[in-house]
Design an enzyme around this catalytic site. Structure first.
Site, mmCIF file in Angstrom:
data_model
loop_
_atom_site.group_PDB
_atom_site.id
_atom_site.type_symbol
_atom_site.label_atom_id
_atom_site.label_comp_id
_atom_site.label_asym_id
_atom_site.label_seq_id
_atom_site.Cartn_x
_atom_site.Cartn_y
_atom_site.Cartn_z
ATOM 1 N N ASN A 155 71.903 51.571 66.634
ATOM 2 C CA ASN A 155 72.098 50.855 65.361
ATOM 3 C C ASN A 155 73.329 51.267 64.552
ATOM 4 O O ASN A 155 73.902 50.439 63.850
ATOM 5 C CB ASN A 155 70.815 50.895 64.517
ATOM 6 C CG ASN A 155 70.401 52.275 64.111
ATOM 7 O OD1 ASN A 155 70.781 53.258 64.747
ATOM 8 N ND2 ASN A 155 69.631 52.375 63.058
ATOM 9 N N GLU A 251 65.674 62.905 64.825
ATOM 10 C CA GLU A 251 65.863 61.991 63.683
ATOM 11 C C GLU A 251 65.209 60.681 64.099
ATOM 12 O O GLU A 251 65.782 59.928 64.895
ATOM 13 C CB GLU A 251 67.353 61.790 63.383
ATOM 14 C CG GLU A 251 68.112 63.067 63.050
ATOM 15 C CD GLU A 251 67.680 63.700 61.732
ATOM 16 O OE1 GLU A 251 67.150 62.987 60.862
ATOM 17 O OE2 GLU A 251 67.859 64.919 61.590
ATOM 18 N N CYS A 285 67.144 52.950 60.074
ATOM 19 C CA CYS A 285 65.955 53.815 60.039
ATOM 20 C C CYS A 285 65.382 53.944 58.638
ATOM 21 O O CYS A 285 64.197 54.199 58.481
ATOM 22 C CB CYS A 285 66.275 55.179 60.623
ATOM 23 S SG CYS A 285 67.775 55.874 59.951
ATOM 24 N N GLU A 379 56.693 50.904 62.231
ATOM 25 C CA GLU A 379 58.104 50.714 61.887
ATOM 26 C C GLU A 379 58.540 49.343 62.391
ATOM 27 O O GLU A 379 58.478 49.067 63.589
ATOM 28 C CB GLU A 379 58.975 51.791 62.545
ATOM 29 C CG GLU A 379 60.446 51.556 62.240
ATOM 30 C CD GLU A 379 61.400 52.519 62.936
ATOM 31 O OE1 GLU A 379 61.142 52.910 64.086
ATOM 32 O OE2 GLU A 379 62.416 52.850 62.309
HETATM 33 P P1 NAD Z 1 65.339 54.596 71.474
HETATM 34 O O1 NAD Z 1 64.428 55.740 71.222
HETATM 35 O O2 NAD Z 1 64.874 53.479 72.285
HETATM 36 O O3 NAD Z 1 66.684 55.144 72.171
HETATM 37 C C1 NAD Z 1 67.440 56.177 71.618
HETATM 38 C C2 NAD Z 1 68.192 56.884 72.719
HETATM 39 O O4 NAD Z 1 67.270 57.529 73.587
HETATM 40 C C3 NAD Z 1 69.016 55.957 73.595
HETATM 41 O O5 NAD Z 1 70.236 56.589 73.920
HETATM 42 C C4 NAD Z 1 68.146 55.813 74.829
HETATM 43 O O6 NAD Z 1 68.862 55.463 75.990
HETATM 44 C C5 NAD Z 1 67.582 57.212 74.928
HETATM 45 N N1 NAD Z 1 66.385 57.352 75.759
HETATM 46 C C6 NAD Z 1 65.471 56.395 76.084
HETATM 47 N N2 NAD Z 1 64.510 56.926 76.867
HETATM 48 C C7 NAD Z 1 64.802 58.235 77.029
HETATM 49 C C8 NAD Z 1 64.184 59.319 77.700
HETATM 50 N N3 NAD Z 1 63.056 59.160 78.380
HETATM 51 N N4 NAD Z 1 64.760 60.539 77.645
HETATM 52 C C9 NAD Z 1 65.887 60.729 76.932
HETATM 53 N N5 NAD Z 1 66.537 59.744 76.274
HETATM 54 C C10 NAD Z 1 65.991 58.516 76.318
HETATM 55 O O7 NAD Z 1 65.852 54.112 70.038
HETATM 56 P P2 NAD Z 1 66.784 52.856 69.665
HETATM 57 O O8 NAD Z 1 66.037 51.598 69.926
HETATM 58 O O9 NAD Z 1 68.142 53.014 70.255
HETATM 59 O O10 NAD Z 1 66.941 53.079 68.096
HETATM 60 C C11 NAD Z 1 65.989 52.685 67.182
HETATM 61 C C12 NAD Z 1 65.172 53.857 66.694
HETATM 62 O O11 NAD Z 1 66.012 54.893 66.204
HETATM 63 C C13 NAD Z 1 64.311 53.459 65.492
HETATM 64 O O12 NAD Z 1 63.038 54.048 65.614
HETATM 65 C C14 NAD Z 1 65.064 54.053 64.315
HETATM 66 O O13 NAD Z 1 64.302 54.297 63.175
HETATM 67 C C15 NAD Z 1 65.593 55.310 64.913
HETATM 68 N N6 NAD Z 1 66.717 55.813 64.128
HETATM 69 C C16 NAD Z 1 66.547 56.949 63.378
HETATM 70 C C17 NAD Z 1 67.602 57.414 62.598
HETATM 71 C C18 NAD Z 1 67.470 58.669 61.775
HETATM 72 O O14 NAD Z 1 68.494 59.247 61.427
HETATM 73 N N7 NAD Z 1 66.276 59.120 61.441
HETATM 74 C C19 NAD Z 1 68.815 56.728 62.587
HETATM 75 C C20 NAD Z 1 68.938 55.588 63.364
HETATM 76 C C21 NAD Z 1 67.888 55.136 64.141
#
Ligand code: NAD
Length: 477
Positions: A155, A251, A285, A379
């Protein structure tokens, strides 16, 4: 296809072809934008070996040298702002004006990291405060951890990479970066910029591909001393379970709540709330998901909110006047469509929106739904917000706290007593008084409680997470 963007793995300062590739498609148009390597576990292994060598290289650099590279990278981002924003818009459908805003923040984040590199220090310890401490001189020093695995979401693909890479370099660590598979180009462009800024080979390595295939290799490897992850709760939990004794910061997500108690300027409160609810189609987020409005203000608030939401422009993210564009994938839009159906099948009322066209989902306002509905309890990460009235202040605090998440919250109030009460009682990582929960500047401490994660970001705070505090004692006499 995007011209000139590097779509190779970046390992040991070299751009190398992958063994296989995937088609990266625009979430808005479905066009193929680029072909990107699907890294294999063996390629990740190479990146880890490279970072393991890179950690010795960066360890020998002075803080001034590290600061200069970060400053130079920040400067190159400034020069290439338009290009970065265009790539961002193409790969994650962020409307172009917001994409430019993200690059401006990225420039600032790396500048904060450059400044922070010069002030990493320990403190002297008053050993003689203890009976047996007489005659000792002692101090602490902050040392780099070594290799850091950085796993980032789709995002904010430039600025959230900056939140990992900036402090890691400032603190003298090497990095293997795994960006979201939906947004690899921004991470590869970041690597290109750091190469140009003079970062030595091996200090930054970028592997693109699927987290489900290569994530475990990064998370389980014992050369990795920290996993810094931003993403969903589900993946965060699985990483934490596999990481062993290495440091982990998570995060994660939220369903942020906001209280509108009292204000001298309802119009500007409504404007801020619309921004906080629908910016980047709610895929933030700290997007506002639940608004609780004092009963006396409720009717007027809702009527202004609905009227202005209807004026938001939906469409092509490349157009300057677009406010809301496609969600990251059609599957995400259909998930939200089901949540809205669930709300409609209960006693909830839809005040605006609710319809989907491909991956585009209308900015949607729901009221009168129970707190158990998905739109309230999970969420959403979508352009959807619920608005409900409250009578008593305590009720509002309880409703905001009625969440398994706890990232940030907001409170609009003219009462100092209520403001302080809210900062005391709301269970979140950050409370914004007289603004929305979605407010963030990049040097402030940032990170949630409950299911929103553990550990802090915000450059100074990330540097603390990314260093080991070593105690040094001298028995002097
Ligand atoms: P996601 O968890 O699907 O993916 C995040 C990352 O994890 C990607 O690089 C993905 O390829 C990787 N990943 C997926 N499976 C994995 C595994 N088994 N092992 C290791 N890595 C793996 O999240 P998304 O859809 O990219 O982002 C949305 C989420 O991120 C929402 O829940 C949002 O709230 C959160 N977010 C949090 C913050 C914060 O600072 N708190 C900021 C932005 C987004």
């Amino acid at each position: 296809m995007l011209k000139d963007s590097k779509t190779k793995l970046y390992v040991n300062g070299k751009w190398q072809e992958g063994n296989s590739y995937y088609d990266l498609k625009s979430p808005y148009s479905g066009e193929i934008i680029a072909r990107v390597p699907l890294a294999t576990p063996e390629e990740v292994e190479e990146a880890l070996a490279s970072a393991d060598r890179g950690k010795e290289v960066i360890k020998k650099m002075t803080s001034l040298e590290r600061a200069k590279i970060l400053e130079k990278a920040s400067h190159i981002f400034e020069q290439r702002l338009e290009e970065c924003a265009e790539i961002l818009t193409q790969e994650n459908a962020k409307p172009i004006k917001a994409a430019k805003g993200e690059i401006l923040r990225t420039i600032e984040t790396y500048r904060f990291a450059a400044e922070e590199a010069k002030r990493i220090h320990g403190e002297t310890i008053p050993m003689d405060a203890a009976v047996s401490g007489r005659g000792w001189f002692a101090y602490t020093r902050r040392e780099p951890l070594g290799v850091i695995a950085a796993i980032t979401p789709f995002n904010f693909p430039f600025n959230l990479v900056a939140h990992k890479l900036g402090p890691a370099i400032a603190a003298g660590n090497s990095v293997v970066l795994k960006p979201a598979n939906q947004t690899p180009l921004s991470a590869l462009l970041t690597a290109e910029i750091f190469e140009e800024a003079g970062l030595p080979p091996g200090v930054l390595n970028v592997v693109t591909g699927r987290g489900s295939v290569i994530g475990d290799v990064l998370v389980r490897d014992t050369r990795v001393k920290m996993v810094t992850f931003t993403g969903s709760l589900e993946v965060g939990l699985s990483i934490n379970a596999k990481a062993g004794l290495k440091k982990v910061t998570l995060e994660l997500g939220s369903n942020s709540g906001l209280i509108v108690d009292s204000t001298y300027d309802l119009d500007s409160v409504v404007s801020r709330c619309i921004e906080g609810s629908f910016a980047y189609a709610g895929q933030v987020c700290i997007s506002i998901q639940r608004i609780y409005v004092q009963q006396d203000l409720y009717e007027e608030f809702v009527s202004k909110f609905v009227e202005r939401t209807k004026k938001l422009v939906m469409g092509d993210p490349r157009e300057e006047n677009t406010d809301v564009s496609a969600m990251i994938h059609m599957d995400e839009a259909t998930r939200i469509e089901k949540w809205v159906e669930e709300a409609m099948n209960s006693n909830a009322e839809i005040l605006s929106g609710g319809k989907r066209e491909g991956a585009l989902f209308e900015p949607t306002i729901i009221t009168k739904g129970s707190s158990e509905l998905s739109v309230n309890s999970k969420e959403a990460f979508a352009p959807i917000v619920t608005i409900n009235p409250y009578n008593e202040w305590d009720e509002a605090i309880e409703m905001v706290n009625d969440s398994s998440y706890g990232l940030q919250a907001g409170v609009f109030t003219n009462s100092m007593d209520k403001a302080f009460d809210a900062t005391d009682r709301i269970e979140v990582g950050g409370v914004m008084v007289n603004d929305i929960p979605s407010f963030r500047v990049d040097q402030m401490p940032y990170g949630g409680v409950k299911n929103s994660g553990m550990g802090k970001e915000g450059i100074k705070y990330s540097v603390e997470e990314m260093t080991n505090l070593k105690m040094v004692g001298f028995k002097v006499n």
